[in-house]
Each structure stands twice: as C-alpha cells, then as structure tokens.
Design an enzyme around this catalytic site. Structure first.
Site, PDB file in Angstrom:
ATOM      1  N   ASP A 101      38.610  36.190  43.901  1.00  0.00           N
ATOM      2  CA  ASP A 101      37.976  36.312  42.598  1.00  0.00           C
ATOM      3  C   ASP A 101      37.864  37.794  42.249  1.00  0.00           C
ATOM      4  O   ASP A 101      38.147  38.667  43.060  1.00  0.00           O
ATOM      5  CB  ASP A 101      36.633  35.601  42.556  1.00  0.00           C
ATOM      6  CG  ASP A 101      35.633  36.138  43.559  1.00  0.00           C
ATOM      7  OD1 ASP A 101      35.838  37.248  44.078  1.00  0.00           O
ATOM      8  OD2 ASP A 101      34.636  35.451  43.821  1.00  0.00           O
ATOM      9  N   ASP A 275      36.644  25.540  43.696  1.00  0.00           N
ATOM     10  CA  ASP A 275      36.037  26.198  44.856  1.00  0.00           C
ATOM     11  C   ASP A 275      34.538  26.057  44.729  1.00  0.00           C
ATOM     12  O   ASP A 275      34.003  25.955  43.621  1.00  0.00           O
ATOM     13  CB  ASP A 275      36.410  27.682  44.913  1.00  0.00           C
ATOM     14  CG  ASP A 275      35.522  28.507  43.979  1.00  0.00           C
ATOM     15  OD1 ASP A 275      34.536  29.105  44.468  1.00  0.00           O
ATOM     16  OD2 ASP A 275      35.784  28.530  42.764  1.00  0.00           O
TER      17      ASP A 275
END
Length: 384
Positions: A101, A275
């Site tokens: 990320d 996720d």
C-alpha cells in the site's frame, strides 16, 4: 560443454477474466512473481511478516499474494536497506506476488504531528519522532525499492462520517496525486500500479473519481476509504455505484475489507481482491472463524469441550486440537494459542475464496452465497 541457461522471461503484468456470474468475477492477475487467482484474499504482512505465521504455512493455505506496508517499512528497517538486501521478496522469504500500500492511510491514522499540503504529507514517526515527507513520488520510490509486484498511488483517506466538502477536497487531491503517481511509476516487467477511487459515501463523487482515474489509465483500480466506520449497507451501496464505472479488463481491489460477509457481498458486486488484518488480529485475541461463524475461545464454556473447532476443516489446527486446549492457551496467554488460531483463520479465509472461485466458474455464485450464509446462521457446530 552445456550451454548456459537463458533466464526465464518475465511475463507482462495483466488480468485475464475467466468467468462471470452476474457481477461476480473469476479471473487471474499475472505478475513478475506468479499468478494471483481471483477473487483473492491477501494476508496482511504489515512489517514483512504475517504475524505468528511462517511464510511457507501461509503459502500452503492457498495464498497467492501478501500485502506489505510502505509506512512501516520506510521507517523500519527502511526501504533502502531492504533494497540492498535483495528486495522484499528475498528479505521475507516470499518468492510470490506482493502488493504494497502507499502508506497514506497509516500516515493519517498513526503518525504524529502530520501536515498535509498539495505537494506531500509531512509527519513524525510514531516510533522515534523522526520527521519524514511522503509525496506521491516518494511513495512510489519506496515501493520500487521494496520491489513489490503491485504498487499503490498515494491518496488521502477521509474517515466517515465527514462533510461533503471535505470528502470532495480529499477526492480531488487524490486525483491529482494519481496523475503524479502514474508519472513517477517506473514499471519493471510484471509490475503494476493501481489507482484508488475515493469519494466517501457520496455516489456522485465516487463515480466522478472512477471515471477520471479510468481516463488516466492504470493497471488496476482499488476502492479506498470504505470500512472506516460506515455501516455495511453504505459500503455495498457505494460499491454498486462504483464498480460498473471501472474497466472490466482490469482487477478491482477493495482495500481493508474485511469480514467474511463483507467479502462475499463485495464479490457479488464485482470486486476481485481483498486484504484485512481481521483474521490475524482475531487469532491473537482468541477468536476463530469457521464455516458456522465465529467462535470466541475466551468463553468459559469451552474449558471442558473436547471437540475440535471443526472436524471437517482442511486445517490441522482446526481439526486436531480440542477447544478446551485452545481455550487454555488463550487464557494462559501462550504464544501457541495465537499461532494456532491465526492458522485456523487464514485457512478459513483461503477456503472461502477457493469456494467462491469454484462457484463463479460453475455459474452457482448465488446458490453458494446462500449456502455459506446459511452455515453462519446455524451458528456453532453441534454439541457432542
């Protein structure tokens, strides 16, 4: 004399749609480090580790890809050190796909004394107070040093509820940062850049964001800024408005989600990748996910229960250890308790995804969804 072996060619990053059932999609993402079967759940390896699990265990459960965190890794051990040591795949002994990320969410939620402007966000580390600047360009530089297969644009995530003006401001800043992220992305073969749709709980802003990002053009598209306090019905409403605006030939990723029910419902609205820290965090706090719902091993009723969590599970931890023993480990705060319950939970999540993939291919998504939800509704496994 044997001729030298030519190195294998790295495949181009891509997405192949294998089957659809309504809006539910079965596909495959191709990366430099292997294929990702979708719908996919990515176990979270925040600091280059899935807590309490060996990488080999995680792979054996069926995980094709892990998630690493730019914010944490840039602070410790630093992206530059990971790069010198051969990249994140080698560093954590995971030779399979990795998504990182951008670090933006953690800056907003963890960092001290942060200051945001058009150029970047400046913050102090939550570890030692050191000062850092994270811009779209620096985020992509860090992710490139880590060597992740899928990299994310830097965006601003606004916690809900929020005023529309604030949501719109953050969405437009995220669009400008998306353009800068694409310009800064140095894509090696088999590596991709994902944009992030923002717009809070406002359908019109979400549609505008999705269309603008599609016009810029990315390898994949994430939906961010959900699962940040809003009810599930709001999240699903936003997904129903957003996913039809995204290219059908690119993977779609719902960030930070979530519960098994969130996942099943979101797959039905066209999401491919997920996720969440939930299965690992729950395992460390004495909770197990099963085909009949969640079991809290802290409850005293398990103290004399010789049954396993689920005698039909494919996971040895769920099948071969009694609830009484797991309850004892949790109450005694033994590390083995967290290890076994995390193993159980990640196994359940991967089995859930495998079932969804098979159902979509067979054209039975709605029937499978109903059966999964019926299992949860029936509650705990029958007593002996």
């Amino acid at each position: 004399m044997t001729a030298p072996t030519e190195p294998a060619a790295v495949p181009a990053f891509g997405f192949r749609l294998i089957a659809t059932d309504g809006m539910a999609r079965r596909g495959e993402v191709t990366t430099a480090h292997g294929a990702i079967r979708t719908p996919a759940f990515m176990p979270v390896g925040t600091q280059a580790t899935v807590k309490t699990m060996y990488p080999e265990q995680v792979r054996a459960l069926g995980a094709d890809i892990l998630l690493g965190n730019t914010y944490h890794l840039m602070l410790r051990p630093t992206a530059e050190r990971v790069d010198r040591l051969g990249g994140l795949h080698r560093f954590m002994n995971w030779p399979h796909p990795i998504l990182t990320d951008s670090g933006g969410f953690q800056v907003m939620s963890l960092a001290k004394l942060r200051k945001l402007n058009e150029q970047a966000v400046t913050f102090q580390s939550h570890i030692d107070g050191s000062r850092h600047v994270l811009s779209p360009e620096r985020s992509l530089e860090i992710q490139g040093l880590l060597g992740s297969d899928i990299q994310m644009q830097l965006d601003e995530c606004v916690a809900l509820p929020a005023e529309r003006a604030e949501i719109e401001r953050a969405m437009r800043l995220s669009l400008r940062w998306a353009e800068r992220s694409k310009a800064a992305f140095f894509g090696k073969p088999g590596h991709g850049l994902f944009a992030i749709v923002q717009g809070g709980d406002d359908e019109a802003l979400r549609v505008e964001s999705a269309r603008a990002l599609t016009a810029i053009g990315f390898h994949g598209y994430a939906v961010g800024g959900l699962a940040v306090g809003e009810p599930q019905d709001v999240m699903l409403r936003i997904l129903s408005a957003t996913t039809p605006e995204l290219p059908a030939d690119r993977p779609r990723y719902l960030m930070g989600v979530g519960t098994p029910d969130d996942i099943v419902e979101s797959v039905g609205r066209g999401i491919d990748m997920f996720d969440c820290v939930m299965p690992t965090r729950a395992g460390r706090h004495g909770q197990a996910f099963t085909r009949r719902g969640k079991v809290n091993l802290r409850n005293a009723r398990h103290a004399d229960d010789p049954r396993p969590i689920d005698e039909e599970s494919t996971c040895p931890a769920a099948r071969d250890y009694s609830r009484a023993y797991l309850h004892h480990l949790v109450k005694a705060e033994e590390a083995l308790g967290a290890m076994l319950l995390t193993w159980i939970n990640l196994s359940y999540y991967q089995d859930l995804m495998a079932g969804l993939r098979a159902a979509i291919e067979a054209g039975r998504f709605q029937d499978h969804k109903a059966a999964v939800k019926d299992g949860w509704a029936r509650g705990d496994l029958p007593a002996l």
